[in-house]
Scaffold this active site. Structure first.
Site, PDB file in Angstrom:
ATOM      1  N   LYS A  53      -0.491   1.888  11.075  1.00 31.67           N
ATOM      2  CA  LYS A  53      -1.672   1.211  10.517  1.00 31.67           C
ATOM      3  C   LYS A  53      -2.178   0.148  11.488  1.00 31.67           C
ATOM      4  O   LYS A  53      -3.385   0.052  11.741  1.00 31.67           O
ATOM      5  CB  LYS A  53      -1.325   0.573   9.150  1.00 31.67           C
ATOM      6  CG  LYS A  53      -1.211   1.601   8.037  1.00 31.67           C
ATOM      7  CD  LYS A  53      -0.618   1.046   6.748  1.00 31.67           C
ATOM      8  CE  LYS A  53      -0.421   2.168   5.729  1.00 31.67           C
ATOM      9  NZ  LYS A  53       0.218   1.757   4.481  1.00 31.67           N
ATOM     10  N   GLN A  97       2.975  -3.415   2.187  1.00 33.31           N
ATOM     11  CA  GLN A  97       3.589  -2.083   2.181  1.00 33.31           C
ATOM     12  C   GLN A  97       4.588  -1.978   1.030  1.00 33.31           C
ATOM     13  O   GLN A  97       5.463  -2.840   0.871  1.00 33.31           O
ATOM     14  CB  GLN A  97       4.267  -1.821   3.544  1.00 33.31           C
ATOM     15  CG  GLN A  97       4.751  -0.402   3.741  1.00 33.31           C
ATOM     16  CD  GLN A  97       3.631   0.628   3.759  1.00 33.31           C
ATOM     17  OE1 GLN A  97       2.526   0.363   4.201  1.00 33.31           O
ATOM     18  NE2 GLN A  97       3.908   1.819   3.266  1.00 33.31           N
ATOM     19  N   ASP A 120      -6.077  -1.745  -0.523  1.00 37.85           N
ATOM     20  CA  ASP A 120      -5.289  -0.648  -1.098  1.00 37.85           C
ATOM     21  C   ASP A 120      -5.848  -0.224  -2.453  1.00 37.85           C
ATOM     22  O   ASP A 120      -5.486   0.836  -2.970  1.00 37.85           O
ATOM     23  CB  ASP A 120      -3.840  -1.113  -1.316  1.00 37.85           C
ATOM     24  CG  ASP A 120      -2.876  -0.529  -0.309  1.00 37.85           C
ATOM     25  OD1 ASP A 120      -3.129   0.586   0.174  1.00 37.85           O
ATOM     26  OD2 ASP A 120      -1.867  -1.187  -0.025  1.00 37.85           O
TER      27      ASP A 120
HETATM   28  N1  GUN Z   1       3.621   2.996   0.192  1.00 33.63           N
HETATM   29  C1  GUN Z   1       3.371   4.318   0.136  1.00 33.63           C
HETATM   30  N2  GUN Z   1       2.040   4.546   0.176  1.00 33.63           N
HETATM   31  C2  GUN Z   1       1.442   3.339   0.245  1.00 33.63           C
HETATM   32  C3  GUN Z   1       0.080   2.924   0.313  1.00 33.63           C
HETATM   33  O1  GUN Z   1      -0.870   3.711   0.295  1.00 33.63           O
HETATM   34  N3  GUN Z   1      -0.109   1.574   0.391  1.00 33.63           N
HETATM   35  C4  GUN Z   1       0.902   0.694   0.394  1.00 33.63           C
HETATM   36  N4  GUN Z   1       0.603  -0.605   0.457  1.00 33.63           N
HETATM   37  N5  GUN Z   1       2.171   1.044   0.325  1.00 33.63           N
HETATM   38  C5  GUN Z   1       2.443   2.354   0.259  1.00 33.63           C
END
Ligand code: GUN
Length: 294
Positions: A53, A97, A120
């Site tokens: 990311k 995350q 998100d």
């Molecule tokens: N963990 C697994 N998928 C995601 C996501 O799309 N966003 C976040 N913040 N954590 C995750």
């Protein structure tokens, strides 16, 4: 034979489109969009996602901060950090995350994020707005699914979409997004999950099947009808002694068999996965535009 939906290529196209927009901001002497990614602990998959990311952010010219914090971080410290970035004018998107360690209440942290920076789309205010059909941030993976359907010109209006999985990150939002009376949606949606008595009864009637179960090769060819569009959201690590890392990534769909019966299919890797990051960048640029334009 099925048409392969190339998420890697589509994500690259989106990143180039976004880079052009960031380049323009720079040319005009404006501030660039900024994203902070917060990782607590050392989960290997989470570490890998966070690195990807941040790299993608920098590649298109955005400002990126990565906070790597210890597994035993007290909840209060994380709340303070979220608050710091809520008030930081150089940061337009905050991503925490998931999953978080046990001592931290995930929902409490999500609710501490300023909804305007919630790229998100996990904050309850944004989830509510998504359900109603108001302006929101679409969670990145479901957003990637809709973007793939749109860019491959796969009609959704009046189609029967069957979503297998009811997570807050994929199943619930993707179902609600496809349900909206809007272009690129307006589908008839069924959501199935582990309590279904006879899952095949539902999956066999799908025009579009979204598999978000989290179990390797779960969807078999005898569970689908001829000509279905298959979107595989699963990313599962399975042992593979011939692979350098000792494992390989596979989806929730038995690709080799299902591919023969489907009209379109996303591979794993290279399908929905790369789209998640592209849509995160898109949301960050959108958050920037909303914040800077009031
Ligand atoms: N963990 C697994 N998928 C995601 C996501 O799309 N966003 C976040 N913040 N954590 C995750």
């Amino acid at each position: 034979m099925s048409i392969l939906i190339d998420g890697k290529k589509t994500a690259e196209e989106i990143r180039l489109e976004l880079k052009a927009k960031v380049d323009l901001l720079k040319k005009e002497g404006k501030k660039v969009p900024g994203l902070v990614t917060i990782l607590v602990g050392e989960n290997p998959a989470s570490q890998s996602y966070v690195n990807s990311k941040s790299k993608a952010c920098i590649e298109i010219g955005m400002h990126s901060i990565v906070e790597r914090l210890p597994q035993d971080l007290p909840e209060k410290k994380l709340l303070d950090l979220v608050n710091k970035y809520n008030n930081d004018d150089d940061i337009h998107g905050i991503l925490i995350q998931l999953p978080l360690p046990e001592q931290i209440n995930e929902q409490k942290i999500i609710e501490a994020i300023n909804p305007k920076k919630d790229v998100d789309g996990f904050h309850p205010a944004n989830v509510g707005n998504l359900v109603i059909g108001n302006q929101t941030f679409f969670p990145c993976t479901p957003y990637g699914v809709l973007e793939l359907l749109s860019r491959y010109k796969i009609p959704t209006e009046g189609k029967h979409v069957v979503v297998v999985g009811r997570s807050n990150i994929v199943g619930k939002p993707v179902a609600n997004m496809l349900l909206q009376k809007k272009t690129g949606a307006n589908a008839v949606v069924t959501v199935c999950h582990s309590a279904a008595k006879d899952l095949s009864q539902f999956t066999k009637s799908a025009d579009i099947l979204v598999a978000a179960i989290g179990r390797a090769h779960f969807i078999k060819a005898d569970m689908i009808k001829e000509g279905v569009v298959v979107i595989d959201v699963g990313i599962n690590r399975v042992e593979d002694s011939t692979a350098k890392k000792g494992y390989k990534l596979v989806g929730d769909v038995d690709f080799v068999e299902v591919e023969k019966k489907s009209s379109y299919i996303t591979p794993v890797p290279g399908g929905v996965g790369p789209m998640t990051i592209a849509m995160l960048l898109k949301n960050t640029l959108e958050a920037y535009a909303r914040i800077t334009n009031g």
